[in-house]
Design a protein around this motif. Structure first.
Motif, mmCIF file in Angstrom:
data_model
loop_
_atom_site.group_PDB
_atom_site.id
_atom_site.type_symbol
_atom_site.label_atom_id
_atom_site.label_comp_id
_atom_site.label_asym_id
_atom_site.label_seq_id
_atom_site.Cartn_x
_atom_site.Cartn_y
_atom_site.Cartn_z
ATOM 1 N N UNK A 63 33.431 38.486 37.788
ATOM 2 C CA UNK A 63 34.335 37.609 37.051
ATOM 3 C C UNK A 63 33.655 37.019 35.817
ATOM 4 N N UNK A 64 32.364 36.810 35.898
ATOM 5 C CA UNK A 64 31.624 36.226 34.783
ATOM 6 C C UNK A 64 31.166 37.283 33.789
ATOM 7 N N UNK A 65 31.542 38.562 34.031
ATOM 8 C CA UNK A 65 31.204 39.613 33.091
ATOM 9 C C UNK A 65 29.793 40.144 33.229
ATOM 10 N N UNK A 66 29.092 39.767 34.311
ATOM 11 C CA UNK A 66 27.712 40.213 34.508
ATOM 12 C C UNK A 66 27.673 41.599 35.150
ATOM 13 N N UNK A 67 28.530 41.806 36.139
ATOM 14 C CA UNK A 67 28.612 43.085 36.829
ATOM 15 C C UNK A 67 29.963 43.738 36.564
ATOM 16 N N UNK A 68 29.993 45.049 36.741
ATOM 17 C CA UNK A 68 31.241 45.807 36.637
ATOM 18 C C UNK A 68 31.430 46.573 37.933
ATOM 19 N N UNK A 150 42.371 27.835 21.932
ATOM 20 C CA UNK A 150 41.301 28.485 22.688
ATOM 21 C C UNK A 150 40.270 27.468 23.188
ATOM 22 N N UNK A 151 39.949 26.473 22.378
ATOM 23 C CA UNK A 151 39.013 25.435 22.806
ATOM 24 C C UNK A 151 39.565 24.670 24.014
ATOM 25 N N UNK A 152 40.875 24.374 23.975
ATOM 26 C CA UNK A 152 41.494 23.672 25.098
ATOM 27 C C UNK A 152 41.486 24.535 26.361
ATOM 28 N N UNK A 153 41.690 25.843 26.189
ATOM 29 C CA UNK A 153 41.670 26.747 27.347
ATOM 30 C C UNK A 153 40.270 26.819 27.951
ATOM 31 N N UNK A 154 39.247 26.755 27.105
ATOM 32 C CA UNK A 154 37.876 26.732 27.610
ATOM 33 C C UNK A 154 37.638 25.501 28.473
ATOM 34 N N UNK A 155 38.137 24.366 28.007
ATOM 35 C CA UNK A 155 37.964 23.124 28.758
ATOM 36 C C UNK A 155 38.713 23.162 30.085
ATOM 37 N N UNK A 156 39.864 23.811 30.094
ATOM 38 C CA UNK A 156 40.664 23.895 31.319
ATOM 39 C C UNK A 156 40.137 24.957 32.277
ATOM 40 N N UNK A 157 39.199 25.794 31.783
ATOM 41 C CA UNK A 157 38.626 26.858 32.604
ATOM 42 C C UNK A 157 39.732 27.724 33.227
ATOM 43 N N UNK A 158 40.595 28.251 32.377
ATOM 44 C CA UNK A 158 41.677 29.092 32.857
ATOM 45 C C UNK A 158 41.115 30.371 33.456
ATOM 46 N N UNK A 159 41.933 31.043 34.263
ATOM 47 C CA UNK A 159 41.473 32.256 34.950
ATOM 48 C C UNK A 159 41.504 33.474 34.041
ATOM 49 N N UNK A 160 42.355 33.470 33.035
ATOM 50 C CA UNK A 160 42.468 34.606 32.121
ATOM 51 C C UNK A 160 43.401 34.264 30.981
ATOM 52 N N UNK A 161 43.306 35.042 29.888
ATOM 53 C CA UNK A 161 44.109 34.779 28.698
ATOM 54 C C UNK A 161 44.691 36.083 28.167
ATOM 55 N N UNK A 162 45.998 36.091 27.923
ATOM 56 C CA UNK A 162 46.657 37.163 27.167
ATOM 57 C C UNK A 162 47.055 36.562 25.828
ATOM 58 N N UNK A 163 46.771 37.257 24.745
ATOM 59 C CA UNK A 163 47.000 36.677 23.427
ATOM 60 C C UNK A 163 47.592 37.700 22.463
ATOM 61 N N UNK A 164 48.608 37.250 21.723
ATOM 62 C CA UNK A 164 49.085 37.973 20.543
ATOM 63 C C UNK A 164 48.427 37.260 19.361
ATOM 64 N N UNK A 165 47.373 37.818 18.779
ATOM 65 C CA UNK A 165 46.669 37.113 17.710
ATOM 66 C C UNK A 165 47.570 36.859 16.499
ATOM 67 N N UNK A 178 35.570 32.644 24.830
ATOM 68 C CA UNK A 178 36.207 32.745 26.137
ATOM 69 C C UNK A 178 35.454 33.736 27.024
ATOM 70 N N UNK A 179 35.176 34.920 26.480
ATOM 71 C CA UNK A 179 34.508 35.950 27.274
ATOM 72 C C UNK A 179 33.119 35.510 27.720
ATOM 73 N N UNK A 180 32.409 34.767 26.866
ATOM 74 C CA UNK A 180 31.060 34.319 27.217
ATOM 75 C C UNK A 180 31.054 33.356 28.399
ATOM 76 N N UNK A 181 32.208 32.757 28.674
ATOM 77 C CA UNK A 181 32.327 31.889 29.846
ATOM 78 C C UNK A 181 32.991 32.613 31.017
#
Length: 387
Positions: A63-68, A150-165, A178-181
């Protein structure tokens, strides 16, 4: 592998101690990018712990992106592990809230028109099946507002994000933060250059080609194009449209191309520009017999404006557009369009986020998954009128 997982004298559970040990192995270089780890059963037997302990540690590191975790192949160290381990802060622990309170976020330029309401519906429907709540934020197609979200989502520690940039180029760091967290991200419609993440792509080139084919099949040889926002999918859509017309040996003149100013998605500010364009275009002796637009709300404005000018749709002028599969409203149900199933896109976004969280898809997977298109016949597309 030599590690003492006994919990005497500490309140840390065994899976946490195993997780910390694996991270130390990575930082020391004893485990390297791409290395395969022992299976859960092998590691559990070697360490004398339950298989669930190993699975718990693997799941959190994935989940933290360390392992696949690749189904049928095993568990591997991510290729980009050096970047993740250079973070100043330690990897974020898995959200301790129960799964029923996990939150997936959807960030879109707007929520009221086009395919966005259907995208929201499908996203919510799929998230609820996984007992996740959703958080929906509108960036108003504004880059600064998107960054704040995105900053607010980092603070809320959401489980995942879908985005239309936004249609303005998004700086990579907004997504990488986001990915780094360890927060997985899936792009919808378009991606952000410099960021590795899955993309649910709108095949804009094919939209242009299908629109052109529909007009050519009905005998149209002079067409105009009206688009609201520069950038985004404008270039490939127009490229496909031009290429298909060229195959039919129909010339497309750049003077027929009108782009609204700015990045405002609300059609109100553009109505005056569209009206001026239509009056200028349809007083020409060689006026077009059809108009292709890039977004349903523009087509609705054009439909009303042409009627005010005394022109019949489709007897005098045909209209073809692009938008959502669900057609709400009296005018929209009349507009002929190449359509996208927004609800299907929302459901697929949740599926991809779940695959990343389960470790069957990398957080840095760069797959591009084209979304299927359909054609909605409507009532604004007819044969070209006689000269």
């Amino acid at each position: 592998m030599h590690v003492d997982l006994r919990t005497a004298g500490t309140h840390e559970p065994k899976y946490t101690r195993l997780k910390k040990y694996l991270l130390e192995e990575l930082r020391s270089g004893r485990l390297r990018p791409g290395d395969a780890l022992p299976t859960e059963l092998e590691l559990a037997a070697e360490l004398g712990v339950a298989r669930g302990t190993v699975r718990h540690a693997f799941d959190e590191l994935a989940q933290e992106g360390i392992l696949s975790r690749v189904r049928g192949k095993g568990t591997f160290v991510q290729d980009q592990i050096e970047t993740l381990l250079r973070r100043e802060t330690p990897p974020v622990e898995k959200n301790s809230r129960p799964d029923t309170l996990a939150v997936d976020a959807l960030v879109v330029p707007e929520t009221r028109s086009g395919y966005y309401p259907d995208l929201l519906y499908g996203f919510d429907e799929a998230a609820s099946r996984h007992y996740h709540q959703i958080l929906v934020s509108s960036s108003d197609n504004n880059l600064n507002r998107q960054g704040q979200i995105f900053l607010q989502l980092l603070q809320k520690r959401v489980a995942g994000v879908a985005v239309v940039p936004t249609s303005q180029p998004t700086p990579p760091f907004q997504i990488q933060a986001l990915q780094n967290q360890g927060i997985p991200v899936v792009f919808c419609h378009r991606k952000v250059d410099g960021v590795r993440a899955p993309l649910l792509a709108i095949p804009f080139d094919e939209i242009g080609r299908r629109s052109a084919r529909a007009l050519v099949e009905r005998g149209h040889r002079r067409v105009a194009v009206v688009m609201s926002t520069p950038g985004a999918g404008t270039e490939p859509l127009l490229g496909g449209f031009r290429a298909q017309l060229a195959e039919a040996e129909i010339e497309f003149r750049p003077s027929d191309f009108n782009v609204g100013d700015g990045n405002q998605l609300d059609m109100g500010p553009h109505e005056e520009r569209i009206s001026a364009f239509l009056h200028r275009t349809f007083t020409d002796r060689s006026r077009p017999t059809a108009i292709m637009t890039s977004f349903d709300p523009i087509a609705e404005v054009i439909y009303l404006q042409l009627n005010r000018m005394g022109l019949r749709v489709p007897e005098d002028v045909s209209i073809i557009s692009f938008g959502g599969k669900e057609r709400r409203g009296a005018i929209l149900r009349r507009v002929s369009s190449v359509v996208l199933d927004g609800a299907l896109e929302g459901r697929r976004a949740i599926e991809i986020l779940e695959e990343i969280r389960a470790g069957t898809r990398s957080i840095y997977d760069e797959s591009t998954l084209p979304l299927p298109l359909e054609f909605y016949e409507g009532a604004t597309l007819g044969p070209a009128p006689s000269p």
